[in-house]
Design a protein around this motif. Structure first.
Motif, mmCIF file in Angstrom:
data_model
loop_
_atom_site.group_PDB
_atom_site.id
_atom_site.type_symbol
_atom_site.label_atom_id
_atom_site.label_comp_id
_atom_site.label_asym_id
_atom_site.label_seq_id
_atom_site.Cartn_x
_atom_site.Cartn_y
_atom_site.Cartn_z
ATOM 1 N N VAL A 284 0.852 -1.186 0.000
ATOM 2 C CA VAL A 284 0.000 0.000 0.000
ATOM 3 C C VAL A 284 0.891 1.240 0.000
ATOM 4 C CG1 VAL A 284 -1.742 1.331 1.256
ATOM 5 C CG2 VAL A 284 -1.892 -1.176 1.184
ATOM 6 N N GLU A 285 0.718 2.047 -1.037
ATOM 7 C CA GLU A 285 1.488 3.275 -1.201
ATOM 8 C C GLU A 285 0.518 4.454 -1.150
ATOM 9 O OE1 GLU A 285 4.683 3.672 -4.340
ATOM 10 O OE2 GLU A 285 3.120 4.926 -5.245
ATOM 11 N N ASP B 179 5.946 -9.697 -16.637
ATOM 12 C CA ASP B 179 6.546 -10.987 -16.286
ATOM 13 C C ASP B 179 7.607 -10.856 -15.181
ATOM 14 O OD1 ASP B 179 6.845 -13.750 -16.487
ATOM 15 O OD2 ASP B 179 8.436 -13.590 -18.003
ATOM 16 N N GLY B 180 7.298 -10.015 -14.196
ATOM 17 C CA GLY B 180 8.197 -9.882 -13.058
ATOM 18 C C GLY B 180 9.338 -8.918 -13.244
ATOM 19 N N ALA B 181 9.554 -8.423 -14.462
ATOM 20 C CA ALA B 181 10.650 -7.493 -14.704
ATOM 21 C C ALA B 181 10.329 -6.091 -14.198
ATOM 22 C CB ALA B 181 10.977 -7.439 -16.198
ATOM 23 N N LEU B 182 9.053 -5.779 -14.099
ATOM 24 C CA LEU B 182 8.569 -4.498 -13.603
ATOM 25 C C LEU B 182 7.498 -4.754 -12.568
ATOM 26 C CD1 LEU B 182 7.902 -2.700 -16.999
ATOM 27 C CD2 LEU B 182 9.510 -1.866 -15.308
ATOM 28 N N GLU B 183 7.454 -3.920 -11.537
ATOM 29 C CA GLU B 183 6.335 -3.982 -10.606
ATOM 30 C C GLU B 183 5.213 -3.105 -11.146
ATOM 31 O OE1 GLU B 183 5.896 -3.756 -5.881
ATOM 32 O OE2 GLU B 183 6.364 -1.816 -6.757
ATOM 33 N N ILE B 184 4.041 -3.667 -11.307
ATOM 34 C CA ILE B 184 2.878 -2.912 -11.762
ATOM 35 C C ILE B 184 2.130 -2.412 -10.532
ATOM 36 C CG2 ILE B 184 0.760 -2.934 -13.113
ATOM 37 C CD1 ILE B 184 3.324 -3.309 -14.763
ATOM 38 N N VAL B 185 1.995 -1.093 -10.436
ATOM 39 C CA VAL B 185 1.316 -0.448 -9.317
ATOM 40 C C VAL B 185 0.002 0.128 -9.828
ATOM 41 C CG1 VAL B 185 1.478 1.287 -7.501
ATOM 42 C CG2 VAL B 185 3.561 0.148 -8.337
ATOM 43 N N ALA B 186 -1.110 -0.292 -9.238
ATOM 44 C CA ALA B 186 -2.413 0.220 -9.640
ATOM 45 C C ALA B 186 -2.677 1.544 -8.956
ATOM 46 C CB ALA B 186 -3.512 -0.778 -9.278
ATOM 47 N N ALA C 200 1.276 -3.600 -6.079
ATOM 48 C CA ALA C 200 1.012 -2.542 -5.111
ATOM 49 C C ALA C 200 -0.185 -1.729 -5.574
ATOM 50 C CB ALA C 200 2.232 -1.635 -4.951
ATOM 51 N N VAL C 201 -0.793 -1.036 -4.623
ATOM 52 C CA VAL C 201 -1.854 -0.083 -4.936
ATOM 53 C C VAL C 201 -1.436 1.289 -4.429
ATOM 54 C CG1 VAL C 201 -3.743 -1.749 -4.993
ATOM 55 C CG2 VAL C 201 -3.115 -0.672 -2.816
ATOM 56 N N HIS C 202 -1.881 2.313 -5.129
ATOM 57 C CA HIS C 202 -1.477 3.687 -4.848
ATOM 58 C C HIS C 202 -2.734 4.539 -4.731
ATOM 59 C CE1 HIS C 202 0.895 7.474 -5.769
ATOM 60 N NE2 HIS C 202 -0.300 7.839 -6.208
ATOM 61 N N LEU C 203 -2.872 5.249 -3.625
ATOM 62 C CA LEU C 203 -4.021 6.135 -3.452
ATOM 63 C C LEU C 203 -3.624 7.324 -2.602
ATOM 64 C CD1 LEU C 203 -6.464 4.557 -0.852
ATOM 65 C CD2 LEU C 203 -4.372 3.405 -1.523
ATOM 66 N N SER C 204 -4.387 8.400 -2.745
ATOM 67 C CA SER C 204 -4.051 9.610 -1.996
ATOM 68 C C SER C 204 -4.665 9.621 -0.610
ATOM 69 C CB SER C 204 -4.479 10.858 -2.769
ATOM 70 O OG SER C 204 -5.872 10.885 -2.963
ATOM 71 N N ALA C 205 -5.786 8.922 -0.418
ATOM 72 C CA ALA C 205 -6.421 8.832 0.910
ATOM 73 C C ALA C 205 -6.532 10.207 1.548
ATOM 74 C CB ALA C 205 -5.637 7.869 1.818
ATOM 75 N N ARG C 206 -7.039 11.167 0.811
ATOM 76 C CA ARG C 206 -7.058 12.539 1.316
ATOM 77 C C ARG C 206 -8.469 13.061 1.555
ATOM 78 N NH1 ARG C 206 -6.172 16.113 -4.136
ATOM 79 N NH2 ARG C 206 -6.473 14.419 -5.617
ATOM 80 N N ARG C 207 -8.540 14.041 2.396
ATOM 81 C CA ARG C 207 -9.771 14.784 2.639
ATOM 82 C C ARG C 207 -9.383 16.250 2.815
ATOM 83 N NH1 ARG C 207 -9.729 16.124 7.997
ATOM 84 N NH2 ARG C 207 -8.492 14.787 9.380
ATOM 85 N N ARG C 208 -10.375 17.118 2.837
ATOM 86 C CA ARG C 208 -10.100 18.538 2.988
ATOM 87 C C ARG C 208 -10.025 18.919 4.459
ATOM 88 N NH1 ARG C 208 -7.780 20.875 -1.084
ATOM 89 N NH2 ARG C 208 -8.679 22.932 -0.676
ATOM 90 N N GLY C 209 -8.994 19.640 4.809
ATOM 91 C CA GLY C 209 -8.838 20.163 6.153
ATOM 92 C C GLY C 209 -8.672 21.671 6.096
ATOM 93 N N GLY C 210 -8.653 22.298 7.258
ATOM 94 C CA GLY C 210 -8.441 23.733 7.324
ATOM 95 C C GLY C 210 -9.567 24.571 6.764
ATOM 96 N N LEU C 211 -10.766 24.009 6.730
ATOM 97 C CA LEU C 211 -11.885 24.726 6.116
ATOM 98 C C LEU C 211 -12.353 25.912 6.947
ATOM 99 C CD1 LEU C 211 -13.911 21.665 4.776
ATOM 100 C CD2 LEU C 211 -12.552 23.283 3.443
ATOM 101 N N SER C 212 -11.979 25.963 8.221
ATOM 102 C CA SER C 212 -12.397 27.087 9.063
ATOM 103 C C SER C 212 -11.483 28.298 8.921
ATOM 104 C CB SER C 212 -12.427 26.650 10.536
ATOM 105 O OG SER C 212 -11.132 26.252 10.961
ATOM 106 N N ALA C 213 -10.332 28.122 8.267
ATOM 107 C CA ALA C 213 -9.395 29.235 8.106
ATOM 108 C C ALA C 213 -9.815 30.115 6.939
ATOM 109 C CB ALA C 213 -7.990 28.697 7.860
ATOM 110 N N PRO C 214 -9.653 31.425 7.068
ATOM 111 C CA PRO C 214 -10.048 32.320 5.969
ATOM 112 C C PRO C 214 -9.158 32.132 4.754
ATOM 113 C CG PRO C 214 -8.859 33.544 7.656
ATOM 114 C CD PRO C 214 -9.101 32.165 8.216
ATOM 115 N N SER C 215 -9.743 32.264 3.576
ATOM 116 C CA SER C 215 -8.979 32.215 2.338
ATOM 117 C C SER C 215 -9.029 33.585 1.672
ATOM 118 C CB SER C 215 -9.539 31.137 1.407
ATOM 119 O OG SER C 215 -8.845 31.107 0.192
#
Length: 241
Positions: free
Chosen positions: A6-7, A172-179, A198-213
């Motif tokens: 897991v990446e 055929d094992g020469a390269l690792e395939i990452v989804a 392997a699998v690759h995901l960002s696993a992200r959510r939005r934070g800091g929404l109370s801070a002014p932009s």
């Protein structure tokens, strides 16, 4: 079936710590994920390496968004950034380039392979932007690339699972395939059955929404790594071990 790695794509040291504490095996460090990711600063690379150790850090080296055809100056910039990241001890660098015909830019990849030295060289989702993915995959084998991050050409990896399975067979094992590409925890068992390493995901959510932009500050909030999503992904990967 061997255990699926897991990446997690992260954008800061806090995200890297969260990912590894939640059970991830390694991280890909980048910035501006909303654009597909670009090269992080040296300061950020050093901060993440200090936070979790460099061995499990892979650094995205992409000079800009907007496609994967680079001129000589951009290619040399990537090579310089690869050398700088590797000098900090990172385990791998993540790059990708195509030529104007949609095939692998072999000259660029050779320069980057040389710059990476003994660090892992990972080819990113530029392979999903070519009309000739099988030819690009074969060229990557010939150029001694270590891993390929791909959705199988689909918007989401789960929709490209048939091509991912074909990539695994062809590599055929020469390269690792990452989804990677829209991976959700519930997709991981099917992706594992396709044979990806392997699998690759960002696993992200939005934070800091109370801070002014406000005017000039961009969109509200910022990305943070979601521990619960990482835990779910790790559990899904372990369930098919």
């Amino acid at each position: 079936m061997s255990r699926v790695i897991v990446e997690i794509a992260v954008q800061d040291a806090a995200g890297a710590r969260t990912a590894l504490t939640a059970g991830a095996d390694r991280v890909e460090l980048c910035q501006a994920l909303e654009t597909g990711g670009v090269t992080p600063s040296i300061g950020l690379i050093e901060a993440v390496c200090a936070a979790i150790g460099p061995d499990r850090v892979n650094v995205l080296v992409r000079p800009r968004g907007g496609g994967f055809v680079y001129d000589r100056e951009e290619t040399e910039l990537v090579a310089a950034d690869v050398r700088a990241a590797v000098a900090r001890g990172v385990g791998g660098v993540v790059v990708g380039a195509l030529d104007t015909g949609g095939l692998l830019d072999r000259d660029a990849v050779r320069r980057w392979r040389d710059a990476a030295g003994t660090a892992a060289l990972v080819f990113h989702r530029a392979i999903d932007a070519t009309p000739f993915p099988e030819e690009v995959l074969e060229a990557l084998r010939e150029e001694n690339v270590d891993r390929v991050l791909t959705s199988g050409g689909a918007a989401r990896s789960i929709d490209g699972v048939a091509r991912l399975a074909a990539f695994v067979a062809r590599a055929d094992g020469a390269l690792e395939i990452v989804a990677g590409g829209g991976v959700a925890p519930q997709d991981i068992p099917a992706l594992a059955r396709a044979g990806v390493g392997a699998v690759h995901l960002s696993a992200r959510r939005r934070g800091g929404l109370s801070a002014p932009s406000g005017p000039g500050g961009g969109v509200e909030g910022h990305d943070v790594t979601d521990s619960a999503l990482v835990v779910a992904a790790v559990a899904a990967a372990q369930s098919v071990s």
